[in-house]
Design an enzyme around this catalytic site. Structure first.
Site, PDB file in Angstrom:
ATOM      1  N   ASP A 202       0.838  -1.200   0.000  1.00  0.00           N
ATOM      2  CA  ASP A 202       0.000   0.000   0.000  1.00  0.00           C
ATOM      3  C   ASP A 202       0.871   1.246   0.000  1.00  0.00           C
ATOM      4  O   ASP A 202       1.862   1.332   0.728  1.00  0.00           O
ATOM      5  CB  ASP A 202      -0.896  -0.028   1.245  1.00  0.00           C
ATOM      6  N   GLU A 270       1.766  -0.093  -4.868  1.00  0.00           N
ATOM      7  CA  GLU A 270       0.796   0.916  -5.306  1.00  0.00           C
ATOM      8  C   GLU A 270       1.482   2.281  -5.306  1.00  0.00           C
ATOM      9  O   GLU A 270       1.891   2.772  -4.249  1.00  0.00           O
ATOM     10  CB  GLU A 270      -0.400   0.956  -4.351  1.00  0.00           C
TER      11      GLU A 270
END
Length: 538
Positions: A202, A270
Site C-alpha cells: 500500500d 501501489e
C-alpha cells in the site's frame, strides 16, 4: 506447490476485499473462512494469484488500512489458523497468495504509537514523524492529508504535531529510523514464513518523507488531475515533492527484496502520485534488487479509455519505465468500478477485458468485475467510508465499489451473508450473481475465463515484448513477441465498425471463442468492439 521465481511476471492477480467477499459466521462481514470457501471460483477463472486486502488487527477506522497489530488477524475476519487454512487451500488449487502490507503508517491504537506519543525520550520516541509547531502554533509545513485538511495533527502529550498522510488516526512511521525499517522487515518475514507468496504494498511511495520538512510548492491548475485524489480535494493543489517520493525509499525496497528473495516471493507496489506515477513505478521496479511490479493510476482514473489514451500511456511507459514492470488494473477497492466509470456496454466490457489480458505487464482484476458489476449507489445514511463522508456529495467515497460479492440471485443478500451486510447489496447486482452468470453462456464471466486462458496459453502475451502502439481513430493495434511467437493485435474500441489493413505475411487467426476477427484478402473488418488476434506463421 512448486514455485518459479518469476511466477509473477505476466500473472493474473485476483483482488479480494475480505469484508465483502463471503461471510461464514453470520455477522454481516466477510471473513477468511469465507475466502477459503470461495477459492474454487477464482481458480476456475484461471487466475494465478490472489491479493487479499488487509485483515490484520485494526480499529477499522479505515477498514483495515489502519493496523494495530501487523502479525495478528482481526477477530472480525477469523484467526491465524483460518489464515493458514486459506493458504493451504489456495496452494492446493495452484493459487499464489499475496497479502496487503500497509507499511507507511499504523493505527493510532498500535502499541508502537502509544509508546511513541508517551514522551520524547522513550525507545520508540522517533518511530513516528514528530515535529514542533511554528512559533505561531501552526503546523510545521503546508503538507496536506489525502483524506482532506492538514497532514499534521496536534498531540497534547508531547506538545508536538505528528504526520498523517491519511486519517489523523493513521500516524506515519518514520522510515529515517533504522529500527522502524528493521521492525517492518520482521513483519514481512513473519508472513513469508507462514507461506505467503508475496505482498501488495500500500502507498509504496509514501514511506519516506523529507527530513527537512520543506513545504511543497503549488501545482498550477492546468497540471492538476484526479489520478490519486478526487478533483474536489485540495491535495491536488500541491506538487508533492517533499511529503513522499523520496530517493531514500529505494534503499528500503532493496532490503525488502532481499528478505523476499529466499522465498521466491514477489511484490506489487501501489504508486499514488498524480504527476510522476509511471516514472516512480519505473524507478521502483528497475533491475533485480527492487520491487518486481508496481501499478500507477493511469487506467484507474476517470479519463475515458480511448485508443489514443492507451497509446499515450504506453508511450510514457516506454520513456519512463521501459526497464521496469507494470501491473495493470481497471478497477479496485478505491475507485469507481470501470463498468460505470467508462459507461461500458456488455460488448465494450468484453473488448476491454480482452485488451487487458493482452497488455505487457501483469494484471489485477477486482472481485465482481468478472460479473460486470456496476458501481453501487449508496445512500449517505448507509455510507461507511470516512473519505466519502468528508467530501460528500461531490465525492461519494469508495463504498460503491466495496459492496458484497453476489453469489446467488435468489437471496436478498446475494448469498453473501445470512445477516444484514455491512454495506447493502444493490438489487441491480443480484441478476449478475455468480450462479446466474455460470448458467448463462453469454455472461461476461465466461469471457473473462477465455481471455485469461488466452493469456496463459501464449508466452508472447504473458511475458513477451510489446511494440509501439498505434491508434488510428478508435482502433488500437500493436504486436507482442516472445521467442519464435509473434502476435498481431487490433482492438476496435467503439460502437462503429472499422477497417484496417492486415499485416503482411501469413497469419493464423486466434481467439475465435473471444469473437476475434478473421482477415480477408489483406483486410481486417472489425465489428463494433471487436478484436483481431493473429499469430505469425513461418
Amino acid at each position: 506447490m512448486q514455485k518459479d521465481a518469476n511466477w509473477w511476471r505476466g500473472a493474473v492477480i485476483y483482488q479480494i476485499y475480505p469484508r465483502s467477499f463471503q461471510d461464514t459466521n453470520g455477522d454481516g462481514v466477510g471473513d477468511l473462512p469465507g475466502i477459503t470457501r470461495r477459492l474454487d471460483h477464482i481458480a476456475r477463472l484461471g487466475a494465478d494469484a490472489i491479493w487479499i486486502s488487509p485483515f490484520f488487527t485494526s480499529p477499522m477506522k479505515d477498514f483495515g488500512y489502519d493496523v494495530s497489530d501487523y502479525c495478528g488477524v482481526d477477530p472480525l475476519f477469523g484467526s491465524l489458523a483460518d489464515f493458514d487454512a486459506l493458504v493451504a487451500r489456495a496452494h492446493e488449487l495452484g493459487l499464489k497468495v499475496m497479502i496487503d502490507l500497509v507499511l507507511s503508517h499504523t493505527s493510532d491504537q498500535h502499541p508502537w504509537f502509544a509508546e511513541s506519543r508517551a514522551s520524547g525520550d522513550n525507545p520508540r520516541a522517533n518511530w513516528y514523524v514528530w515535529a514542533d509547531p511554528k512559533p505561531d502554533g501552526t503546523p510545521p509545513n503546508n503538507w496536506l492529508s489525502i483524506f482532506g485538511g492538514s497532514a499534521w495533527a496536534w498531540d497534547a502529550r508531547r506538545c508536538q504535531y505528528y504526520l498523517h498522510n491519511f486519517l489523523a488516526s493513521q500516524p506515519d512511521l518514520n522510515f529515517h529510523e533504522p529500527s522502524v525499517q528493521a521492525a517492518l522487515l520482521d513483519v514481512a518475514r513473519f508472513w513469508l514464513r507462514r507461506g505467503v507468496d508475496g505482498f501488495r504494498l500500500d502507498t509504496i511511495n509514501f514511506y519516506v518523507h523529507d527530513k527537512q520538512l520543506r513545504d511543497n510548492p503549488p501545482l498550477p491548475p492546468e497540471e492538476r488531475n484526479d489520478l490519486t485524489a478526487p478533483k474536489v480535494n485540495p491535495y491536488n493543489h500541491q506538487r508533492h515533492i517533499h511529503d513522499k517520493n523520496q530517493p531514500e525509499n529505494i534503499e528500503f525496497l532493496r532490503k525488502l527484496r532481499a528478505v523476499m528473495k529466499p522465498y521466491m516471493a514477489a511484490a506489487v507496489g501501489e504508486v499514488g502520485d498524480s504527476q510522476r506515477g509511471l516514472e516512480i513505478a519505473g524507478e521502483y521496479t528497475r533491475g533485480s534488487d527492487r520491487m518486481q511490479m508496481c501499478y500507477a493510476f493511469e487506467f484507474l482514473s476517470g479519463n475515458s479509455l480511448q485508443a489514443n489514451r492507451i497509446a499515450e500511456v504506453f508511450e510514457q511507459v516506454d520513456k519512463l519505465a521501459a526497464d521496469g514492470w507494470l501491473c495493470w488494473a481497471f478497477s479496485n477497492h478505491d475507485v469507481q468500478r470501470h463498468i460505470t466509470r467508462w459507461s461500458l456496454s456488455e460488448a465494450a466490457a468484453m473488448a476491454y477485458t480482452t485488451l487487458l489480458m493482452c497488455l505487457r505487464g501483469s494484471v489485477c482484476i477486482y472481485q465482481g468485475e468478472e460479473l460486470g458489476l456496476p458501481e453501487a449507489e449508496i445512500a449517505f445514511e448507509d455510507l461507511q467510508d470516512p473519505y466519502g463522508r468528508e467530501f460528500w456529495p461531490e465525492f461519494k467515497g469508495r463504498d460503491g465499489c466495496r459492496t458484497p460479492m453476489v453469489w446467488q440471485s435468489d437471496n436478498r443478500n446475494g448469498g453473501f451473508s445470512e445477516a444484514k451486510p455491512w454495506l447493502p447489496v444493490p438489487s441491480s447486482h443480484l441478476a449478475r450473481a455468480v450462479a446466474s452468470a455460470e448458467a448463462n453462456p453469454q455472461a461476461l464471466i465466461h469471457h473473462y475465463r477465455r481471455a485469461i486462458a488466452l493469456r496463459a496459453a501464449h508466452p508472447a502475451l504473458r511475458t513477451g515484448t510489446q511494440s509501439q502502439m498505434l491508434a488510428s481513430g478508435d482502433v488500437l493495434s500493436f504486436e507482442r513477441r516472445e521467442g519464435a511467437e509473434r502476435l498481431f493485435l487490433a482492438f476496435n474500441l467503439s460502437d462503429t465498425a472499422a477497417t484496417l489493413a492486415a499485416p503482411e505475411g501469413r497469419w493464423q487467426p486466434l481467439a475465435a471463442d473471444l469473437g476475434g476477427a478473421v482477415p480477408v484478402a489483406g483486410t481486417i473488418e472489425l465489428a463494433a468492439w471487436q478484436a483481431a488476434i493473429l499469430r505469425k506463421l513461418a
